[in-house]
Design an enzyme around this catalytic site. Structure first.
Site, PDB file in Angstrom:
ATOM      1  CE  LYS A 125      -9.128   3.690   2.848  1.00  0.00           C
ATOM      2  NZ  LYS A 125      -8.550   2.368   2.591  1.00  0.00           N
ATOM      3  CD  GLU A 149     -14.143  -1.267   2.088  1.00  0.00           C
ATOM      4  OE1 GLU A 149     -13.321  -2.128   1.757  1.00  0.00           O
ATOM      5  OE2 GLU A 149     -14.518  -0.348   1.331  1.00  0.00           O
ATOM      6  NE  ARG A 168     -13.598   0.708  -5.531  1.00  0.00           N
ATOM      7  CZ  ARG A 168     -12.708   1.311  -4.749  1.00  0.00           C
ATOM      8  NH1 ARG A 168     -13.042   2.413  -4.106  1.00  0.00           N
ATOM      9  NH2 ARG A 168     -11.503   0.814  -4.583  1.00  0.00           N
ATOM     10  CE  LYS A 198     -17.080   8.521   4.346  1.00  0.00           C
ATOM     11  NZ  LYS A 198     -18.068   7.422   4.350  1.00  0.00           N
ATOM     12  CB  CYS A 246      12.286  -8.542 -28.160  1.00  0.00           C
ATOM     13  SG  CYS A 246      12.550  -8.974 -26.421  1.00  0.00           S
ATOM     14  CG  ASP A 258      -2.051  -0.953   1.141  1.00  0.00           C
ATOM     15  OD1 ASP A 258      -2.290  -1.466   0.032  1.00  0.00           O
ATOM     16  OD2 ASP A 258      -2.695  -1.215   2.171  1.00  0.00           O
TER      17      ASP A 258
END
Length: 687
Positions: free
Chosen positions: A124, A181, A145, A297, A437, A38
């Site tokens: 999160k 999630e 998603r 938010k 190649c 990440d």
């Protein structure tokens, strides 16, 4: 950022970053098999953002800043179109970036410095994004998603997740999509991997991959055996929103029976937000699930609506990521891999080391310049970091002063022996062998038939490799359309039956009149991604017209060069790449050979149902009901291009009080001028 970065350097680096990030997006979102951490991914995204901020005129049409997730890979699951697009989030990595986020929101909304603002803050969770559609309180559809517009139908699978109710409690809207999630707890992940190992099955890299792999099963009974959980953090399509603020709606979702973050908190200012971030960070290790940051938010929903979205993320939300974890190990060897474009990518092989609970053995070293910057050689002790995925990032070389010769980067391709060179202003080293190649030939053909290009069913990796081995594709992509002459030869190969050969040849024949933009993208011209190809064809409509203009531009025709660079998202790097491609005799031969087999029709694109779609709009003067950024965002939502300068290409000028030189120039050019109220009427009529 270095002050020495030139425009040419920036254009080249933005091109490389677009391709790198797209590749890693696919590995992470579509294949659940990431190659980098990440932290390493975030570093690429941050570098891209820095360059785009310094060189806004070089922002590419295929910029990662405009992309959400990735187009879903070939899957046994059916596709689902999201009624409301599923966006991603922009990231912050420091207190200063969070402070700037809050200040940016305040500026956009034209709020005074002392006007109160509220933000929700919640941890999160590191899982797989999923949307749950409830109609009259009953669960009717669940989807991943995907690329934000299209995901996979996982309804039968989520019905086995205990956290997700089949029916919501109490009074609910007719339609309400809960977004959140799907994840796997740390303890459950450890138990699952132990069971996988006992059964001789592949181990999952981390809880996020385990959750993704478990949810995206064709057989829902497999999902039923996996300990998956769900956590709501927002919503999508809704016939009615039960609240005026983010917090009110989230609390209502919890009352309906869906889990939300136990650490959801309403914060009054930046200090409150950062204090909550530190509190969550300090307790992170003791949590039963993996988290990788805190999400902020804007609390008021009317402000969220005004703020709207940028290309891939809401302006009203930000993810504050945690720093990566680190460990020390030995770099044993450096291998060189040759990619589709001929790029030589160094890959470091590490002594196995445990970083944040995951054993890692490989690291990408990016390019020759990165090796030189780190001074790494086989045998060096290095510090690596990761933040949840498999391959770490080298952040420090602990033994660079040791008495060993520097690593010598190859000057010849390890696959075909051709010279490997670096173009002026570039750090990447590329094989010059082209289609001779084998590494490039295979990758280029694989790219040509891929879903984003010609999408030829039956021409997978194994088929391409098999046909190449027999010399049936030696002349490039045009040979694919000559395979019908080898029907008997293919049928004679092991594993091929009459039906499979018939299906392959039918699929090939079906692409005799391919989409021109897909065909252009499929050629693998440098800097010409799928979006850039579409933008070029929207303007030129036919491939011969594009080729003629590109050749004229390379020959020094300024008008031709301007015709290309006037297209939004097309810069000097694309113009040069196109000119160089058509200047090379071998490429012209491949191009001509291909067009002798296929006949792409004229490229046309439908525009949005808006009176300003496809037009160029300029805002000038003082806007009294909205900020300039908000006005530009409205124009883009209506399919228009918001420009900062008036020219002969301008279609509409929106003039507020105090309009000066732009208004005068518009009058001279005969450009339509309207006031802010008329613009608001256009926006309202378009919905």
């Amino acid at each position: 950022m270095s002050e020495k970065t030139t425009e040419a350097d920036a254009a080249n680096e933005l091109m490389r970053l677009a391709k790198q990030i797209a590749h890693h997006n696919k590995r992470y979102h579509a294949e659940d098999d990431p190659e980098i951490t990440d932290a390493e991914y975030d570093a690429l995204v941050r570098r891209n953002a820095e360059l785009e901020e310094q060189f806004p005129h070089l922002v590419r049409a295929d910029s990662p800043s405009k992309a959400v997730g990735h187009e879903i890979a070939a899957s046994p699951l059916s596709k689902v179109s999201h009624e409301v697009r599923m966006m991603s989030l922009d990231n912050a990595f420091s207190d200063e970036e969070v402070e700037e986020f809050v200040a940016r929101v305040r500026r956009f909304l034209s709020l005074s410095d002392d006007e109160p603002m509220g933000f929700t803050a919640e941890d999160k969770i590191d899982g797989l994004s999923c949307s749950l559609r409830y109609e009259n309180g009953e669960l009717v559809l669940a989807a991943t998603r995907g690329d934000g517009q299209t995901g996979e139908n996982v309804t039968p699978n989520v019905r086995h997740i205990a956290d997700i109710p089949e029916k919501l409690l109490g009074k609910v809207p007719d339609v309400f999509e809960v977004r959140g999630e799907v994840y796997m707890a740390k303890e459950d992940f450890t138990a699952l991997n132990a069971a996988q190992e006992k059964a001789g099955e592949k181990l999952f890299a981390n809880p996020r991959n385990a959750a993704a792999g478990s949810l995206r099963q064709k057989d829902a009974s497999v999902t039923a055996k996996r300990p998956l959980r769900f956590w709501a953090h927002g919503w999508g399509a809704a016939s009615e929103v039960p609240g005026q603020t983010q917090e009110e709606v989230m609390r209502q979702i919890a009352k309906w029976g869906l889990p939300i973050s136990p650490d959801l908190k309403l914060c009054s200012d930046v200090n409150d937000m950062l204090q909550h971030y530190r509190s969550i960070s300090e307790g992170r290790e003791g949590l039963p699930y993996e988290i990788d940051g805190v999400v902020y938010k804007v609390n008021r929903l009317d402000w969220q609506k005004r703020l709207g979205f940028v290309a891939k993320a809401p302006r009203w939300a930000m993810a504050h990521k945690f720093p990566a974890e680190r460990a020390e190990t030995t770099l044993e060897t450096i291998d060189i891999q040759v990619g589709r474009t001929g790029k030589l990518t160094p890959v470091g092989r590490l002594s196995p080391v445990l970083v944040g609970g995951v054993t890692v053995t490989n690291v990408t070293l990016h390019n020759r310049a990165e090796i030189e910057r780190l001074g790494v050689r086989p045998g060096d002790r290095v510090v690596v970091q990761r933040a949840g995925d498999v391959i770490p990032q080298v952040v420090e070389n602990l033994t660079r002063e040791a008495d060993r010769p520097a690593y010598k980067f190859p000057d010849h391709c390890p696959e075909c022996g051709s010279e490997a060179v670096s173009e002026e202003g570039e750090v990447d080293v590329r094989c010059t062998g082209g289609l001779i190649c084998k590494a490039q030939q295979f990758e280029r053909l694989k790219h040509f038939v891929s879903r984003a290009a010609l999408d030829i069913d039956g021409m997978g990796e194994r088929t391409i490799a098999e046909f190449m081995e027999h010399g049936w594709l030696d002349n490039g992509p045009a040979d694919i359309f000559r395979l019908k002459t080898r029907e008997k030869d293919i049928l004679a190969l092991e594993g091929w039956k009459e039906k499979s050969v018939e299906n392959l040849l039918a699929s090939i024949e079906d692409k005799r009149e391919p989409d021109a933009a897909r065909l252009l993208f499929g050629l693998g011209i440098r800097h010409v991604g799928a979006v850039t190809a579409r933008d070029l064809l929207k303007h030129f409509h036919t491939l011969p017209a594009l080729r003629e203009t590109a050749q004229k531009a390379r020959a020094g025709d300024e008008e031709a060069a301007n015709a290309l660079t006037s297209i939004d998202g097309i810069g000097g790097a694309v113009v040069k790449a196109l000119g160089d491609f058509f200047h090379e005799e071998h490429n012209r031969t491949v191009w001509g050979d291909l067009l002798s087999e296929v006949s792409p029709p004229r490229y046309e694109v439908e525009t949005l149902d808006s009176p300003v779609a496809g037009k160029t709009v300029v805002f000038t003067g003082k806007l009294e009901t909205m900020s300039r950024d908000e006005a530009k965002a409205q124009a883009e939502r209506l399919g228009a291009k918001a420009s900062g300068a008036v020219s002969a290409k301008t279609d509409l000028l929106v003039a507020g009080p105090g309009a000066g030189s732009k208004l005068k120039k518009a009058a001279e050019l005969g450009i339509e001028v309207i006031d802010e109220a008329a613009w608001a009427a256009i926006v309202e009529a378009a919905g």
